[in-house]
Every structure is written in C-alpha cells, then in structure tokens.
Design a protein around this motif. Structure first.
Motif, PDB file in Angstrom:
ATOM      1  N   GLU A   1       0.649  11.212 -10.359  1.00  0.00           N
ATOM      2  CA  GLU A   1      -0.118  12.460 -10.299  1.00  0.00           C
ATOM      3  C   GLU A   1       0.774  13.661 -10.642  1.00  0.00           C
ATOM      4  O   GLU A   1       0.373  14.548 -11.394  1.00  0.00           O
TER       5      GLU A   1
ATOM      6  N   ALA B   1       2.283   1.607  -3.457  1.00  0.00           N
ATOM      7  CA  ALA B   1       1.235   2.045  -4.381  1.00  0.00           C
ATOM      8  C   ALA B   1       0.940   3.525  -4.204  1.00  0.00           C
ATOM      9  O   ALA B   1       0.731   4.252  -5.190  1.00  0.00           O
ATOM     10  N   LYS B   2       0.932   3.979  -2.963  1.00  0.00           N
ATOM     11  CA  LYS B   2       0.675   5.401  -2.708  1.00  0.00           C
ATOM     12  C   LYS B   2       1.788   6.255  -3.303  1.00  0.00           C
ATOM     13  O   LYS B   2       1.526   7.286  -3.935  1.00  0.00           O
ATOM     14  N   LEU B   3       3.034   5.830  -3.109  1.00  0.00           N
ATOM     15  CA  LEU B   3       4.161   6.580  -3.683  1.00  0.00           C
ATOM     16  C   LEU B   3       4.076   6.619  -5.203  1.00  0.00           C
ATOM     17  O   LEU B   3       4.298   7.663  -5.827  1.00  0.00           O
TER      18      LEU B   3
ATOM     19  N   ALA C   1       1.353   6.309  -7.027  1.00  0.00           N
ATOM     20  CA  ALA C   1       0.209   7.151  -7.402  1.00  0.00           C
ATOM     21  C   ALA C   1       0.562   8.629  -7.306  1.00  0.00           C
ATOM     22  O   ALA C   1       0.197   9.422  -8.179  1.00  0.00           O
ATOM     23  N   GLU C   2       1.292   8.993  -6.252  1.00  0.00           N
ATOM     24  CA  GLU C   2       1.699  10.393  -6.103  1.00  0.00           C
ATOM     25  C   GLU C   2       2.646  10.802  -7.218  1.00  0.00           C
ATOM     26  O   GLU C   2       2.535  11.906  -7.773  1.00  0.00           O
TER      27      GLU C   2
ATOM     28  N   ALA D   1       0.834  -1.210   0.000  1.00  0.00           N
ATOM     29  CA  ALA D   1       0.000   0.000   0.000  1.00  0.00           C
ATOM     30  C   ALA D   1       0.865   1.255   0.000  1.00  0.00           C
ATOM     31  O   ALA D   1       0.569   2.225  -0.713  1.00  0.00           O
ATOM     32  N   ALA D   2       1.927   1.245   0.787  1.00  0.00           N
ATOM     33  CA  ALA D   2       2.821   2.409   0.825  1.00  0.00           C
ATOM     34  C   ALA D   2       3.473   2.613  -0.539  1.00  0.00           C
ATOM     35  O   ALA D   2       3.568   3.739  -1.033  1.00  0.00           O
TER      36      ALA D   2
END
Length: 133
Positions: A62, A54-56, A58-59, A51-52
């Motif tokens: 973006e 994936a968040k990185l 995604a950021e 999850a961490a």
C-alpha cells in the motif's frame, strides 16, 4: 588457570543441566496436552504468523502504491504546468500579432486615404474582379 577452566566446565555443565530440565519439563507439559490440541495450536500459530506477515506485506505494498500514485500525479502536474506556460506564451504571441495586424490595418487605411486625396487610385482586384472603393 586450571581452576578457571574447571569453573567454566562446571558452569557449562550446570547450563546444560538446566536446559535439559527445561526441555524435559516442556516435553512433559506437551505430553499432558492431547495431540489434536497440539496440532490445532501449531496450526493456529502458523496461521497467525502467516496472517501477520501478510498484513505487513499488504501495508508495504500500500505504501509503495501510494508513492507511485504521488509520483504519477507529480509528473502529470508538471506536464500540465508546462502546457499552461506554452498556452500563455502563445497567447502573448497572438496579442502581439493582433496588435501588429491592427497597426498594419491603420497604416493601409491611412495610405488609402492619402491616395484618395491625391486622386491617383489604382483599382483593387479580388478574385479577378474590381472592388469599388
């Protein structure tokens, strides 16, 4: 020099002993926790790491998209400014053409008036018909 080598071996032996003790303590601590809980903890740790990550990602994606959007907008603005400049240039040309046409119209009317005063008028034809003056 032998004494230094001996000390190094003793130091390495003590480090190995400490790490072996730490591993045995961890193993005994793991043995105290039931296997299903260990599996759950491992799965939760893996999911948390995924999850961490994936968040990185995604950021980062973006930020990349924002950069591309800014690039596209800048290109569109550049095109728009170029078109506005072209229209302004054409407007200036049209104004000059209009002024020249008005001047030519005044000249033609003056010539017509001079010809009328002299009395040597020539007939004016439009679509094969004579236009009365």
């Amino acid at each position: 020099m032998r004494s230094e080598t001996g000390r190094l071996h003793n130091h390495e032996d003590s480090e190995i002993t400490k790490s072996a003790l730490t591993e045995s303590q961890e193993t005994s601590a793991k043995e105290d926790v039931p296997l299903p809980l260990q599996i759950r903890a491992a799965v939760a740790t893996g999911l948390g790491a995924a999850a961490a990550r994936a968040k990185l990602l995604a950021e980062q994606e973006e930020r990349d998209i924002e950069h591309l959007v800014v690039t596209v907008i800048e290109a569109q603005l550049k095109k728009l400014h170029s078109k506005v400049k072209d229209v302004e240039d054409l407007e200036l040309i049209m104004e000059k053409e209009h002024a020249a046409m008005e001047e030519l119209g005044h000249y033609v009317m003056g010539e017509r008036d001079r010809s009328l005063r002299k009395g040597n008028l020539m007939p004016v034809y439009l679509n094969g018909k004579i236009i009365p003056l």
